[in-house]
Enzyme design. Structure first.
Site, PDB file in Angstrom:
ATOM      1  CG  ASP B  35      68.438  28.389 -33.522  1.00  0.00           C
ATOM      2  OD1 ASP B  35      68.870  29.140 -34.150  1.00  0.00           O
ATOM      3  OD2 ASP B  35      69.343  27.436 -32.995  1.00  0.00           O
ATOM      4  CE  LYS B  92      72.722  27.504 -36.175  1.00  0.00           C
ATOM      5  NZ  LYS B  92      73.323  28.515 -35.588  1.00  0.00           N
ATOM      6  N   GLY B 164      73.105  25.104 -27.025  1.00  0.00           N
ATOM      7  CA  GLY B 164      72.643  24.014 -26.820  1.00  0.00           C
ATOM      8  C   GLY B 164      72.611  23.742 -25.150  1.00  0.00           C
ATOM      9  NE  ARG B 176      80.316  40.385 -16.916  1.00  0.00           N
ATOM     10  CZ  ARG B 176      80.008  41.812 -16.542  1.00  0.00           C
ATOM     11  NH1 ARG B 176      80.600  42.823 -16.894  1.00  0.00           N
ATOM     12  NH2 ARG B 176      79.044  41.694 -15.811  1.00  0.00           N
ATOM     13  N   GLY B 225      73.253  29.699 -25.443  1.00  0.00           N
ATOM     14  CA  GLY B 225      72.730  29.371 -24.102  1.00  0.00           C
ATOM     15  C   GLY B 225      71.560  30.514 -23.485  1.00  0.00           C
ATOM     16  N   GLY B 246      68.316  29.790 -29.303  1.00  0.00           N
ATOM     17  CA  GLY B 246      68.490  28.628 -29.987  1.00  0.00           C
ATOM     18  C   GLY B 246      67.444  27.502 -29.522  1.00  0.00           C
ATOM     19  CB  SER B 247      68.146  24.569 -27.417  1.00  0.00           C
ATOM     20  OG  SER B 247      69.210  24.375 -28.194  1.00  0.00           O
TER      21      SER B 247
END
Lengths: 200, 305
Positions: B35, B92, B164, B176, B225, B246-247
């Site tokens: 990102d 996005k 995030g 899983r 995450g 991402g973050s």
């Protein structure tokens, strides 16, 4: 006749598809990532992927010198798409720090056909491969803009608005295509490469 | 499956086929997609060895912190990122917002993420992704959701995780879950696949294909995450074919170094010695929030149907 051992450079990209195609073409195919694993192979495939990423990972994981040495010693190598870029002596529209194996004397233009929305399928005749034209899949593909005297042009795309472009070449034991035969289930080009490895 | 071409189609070149859309994702395998919110960040990502960047206005951690409605990014900002890097650029669109997706296609982005991280535009329908030349990636928390997205034309699937947060537990759960459900389908006798399709709320043909091949018909990445090289490596070991971060990168102390470390960890995900080496000296990871502490209505992974 024992199956030749062919490695697929497994740093990033469509490794599994090449392993599958090579196995289907009669090779003992395996992914390789380490210099020691390179020693055990008779030939190497550099898969499709992101050439800037593969180029970086080749240095980080110390594969550059061993592969350069094997190429100099005549090991057959086949590169598709990003693999073609990695085999070119000159790359246009690449990153300044991007380095390949300087194998085939040619100038390749990266992402030459355009962005992903321009990615396409088309027919390509390959010299030395029997049967119908290849149904070729081009994904953000490069083309060959110039070839040196020792390079044999094996295939061209002629029916694009961009004109007549070279998309398959061979120089000695090094083979490269802009497109991805590993995605279509047509094994003829992988068989061609396996034969090349057997003969080397 | 509405394949737009057969392997032996006519000689006329054709764009936007299922094969070139899905094939594009095959080329990203083993890679990290990052990102970025500026051209400068995009360059850092490319320098670090990212296989693609995701252009967006705010990273999920900021969307979460600032609240409000989250939409497609400014076209000028997307252009600046496209011009800054040579690797593929993704962007996005809101769930169901087919006009945002049209705009992104016209800007020349290489992949559209129909993303739960943005505020949904349609609480019933996702975008009809077959109607586009540009390929789409969609999030999924389980196999049924993944197959519904593929039915709508998604050419790539990613686990949703909980974006995030820097908390990888939801991504773990989704990876899983998808893996277990595929394994279960593969073990079923043929005459039980009809009911399996009903239970998964997915088309029978697709369910049968997954049961036979033991995998999704498109590439499966993970997202949500991931904050450390170890997180990325664990996801790869759980069956992800690549990683979205991402973050986790640009909310950390040393983005360039962390980005490069995550790239290396993704390639050498099964080599603890390499992982130990690349995990050193990265500075502060993003602070993060535990998913457990997020009230149910604010969980992004639950968006999408």
């Amino acid at each position: 006749m024992t199956a030749p051992v062919i490695g697929v450079l497994a740093l990033q990209g469509d490794v599994r598809e090449h392993v599958g195609a090579l196995a289907g073409a009669g090779a003992d195919a395996r992914p390789i990532r380490r210099p020691g694993e390179l020693d055990a192979v008779d030939g190497l495939v550099i898969p499709g992927g992101e050439s800037t990423t593969i180029s970086k990972l080749v240095d980080i994981f110390e594969m550059r010198e061993p592969i350069d040495k094997r190429i100099a010693a005549g090991m057959p190598v086949y590169g598709s798409c990003a693999g073609m870029i990695m085999l070119a002596t000159e790359v246009l529209d690449g990153r300044p720090d991007q380095r390949g194996f300087a194998g085939i004397e040619m100038t390749v233009r990266r992402n030459a056909f355009g962005r992903q929305v321009d990615s396409f399928e088309a027919s390509v005749e390959i010299a030395g491969v029997q049967g119908a034209a290849f149904h070729a899949v081009f994904i953000r593909a490069p083309w060959v803009e110039r070839v040196g005297p020792g390079v044999e042009v094996l295939g061209r795309v002629t029916d694009r608005p961009v004109g007549d472009r070279i998309v398959a070449v061979r120089q000695g034991n090094l083979l490269a295509t802009s497109f991805h035969p590993e995605l279509t289930g047509d094994l003829r080009l992988h068989r061609y490469f396996v034969d090349l490895v057997r003969a080397a | 499956m509405p394949e737009t071409t057969s392997p032996n189609a006519s000689a006329t070149p054709v764009v936007g086929t299922a094969r070139v859309k899905r094939g594009m994702a095959e080329m990203l395998k083993g890679g990290v997609i990052m990102d970025v919110v500026t051209a400068e960040q995009a360059k850092i990502a490319e320098d670090a060895g990212a296989v693609a960047v995701m252009a967006l206005e705010r990273v999920p951690a900021d969307i979460r912190a600032q609240g409000g409605v989250s939409r497609m990014s400014d076209p000028d900002m997307i252009d600046s990122i496209i011009n800054a890097v040579s690797i593929p650029v993704m962007a996005k669109a809101r769930i169901g917002h087919f006009v945002e997706a049209r705009i992104l296609q016209s800007l020349g982005v290489d992949y559209v993420d129909e993303s739960e991280v943005l505020t949904p535009a349609d609480y019933a329908n996702h975008i009809d992704k077959w109607a586009f030349t540009v390929p789409f990636v969609c999030g999924a928390t389980n196999l049924g959701e993944a197959l519904r997205r593929i039915t709508e034309g998604a050419a790539m699937i990613r686990s949703k995780g909980e974006a995030g947060t820097g908390d990888v537990s939801n991504a773990t759960m989704h990876m899983r879950k998808i893996r277990q459900e595929i394994a279960r389908l593969s073990s079923l006798p043929a005459d039980e696949l009809f009911v399996a399709a009903k239970e998964l709320q997915a088309p029978y043909d697709l369910v049968k294909e997954v049961a036979e091949t033991g995998k999704l018909p498109v590439v499966l990445f993970t997202a949500g995450g991931i904050a450390t090289p170890a997180d990325a490596a664990m996801m790869m070991q759980l069956g992800a074919e690549g990683v979205f971060v991402g973050s986790g990168i640009f909310k950390s102390g040393n983005p360039a170094q962390r980005a490069a470390a995550i790239v290396k960890a993704t390639t050498f995900h099964d080599d603890p010695d390499v992982l130990a080496k690349v995990s050193r000296g990265l500075g502060e990871a993003m602070v993060g929030i535990s998913v457990d502490e997020i009230p149910q209505p604010h969980r992004l992974a639950e968006r999408g149907w």
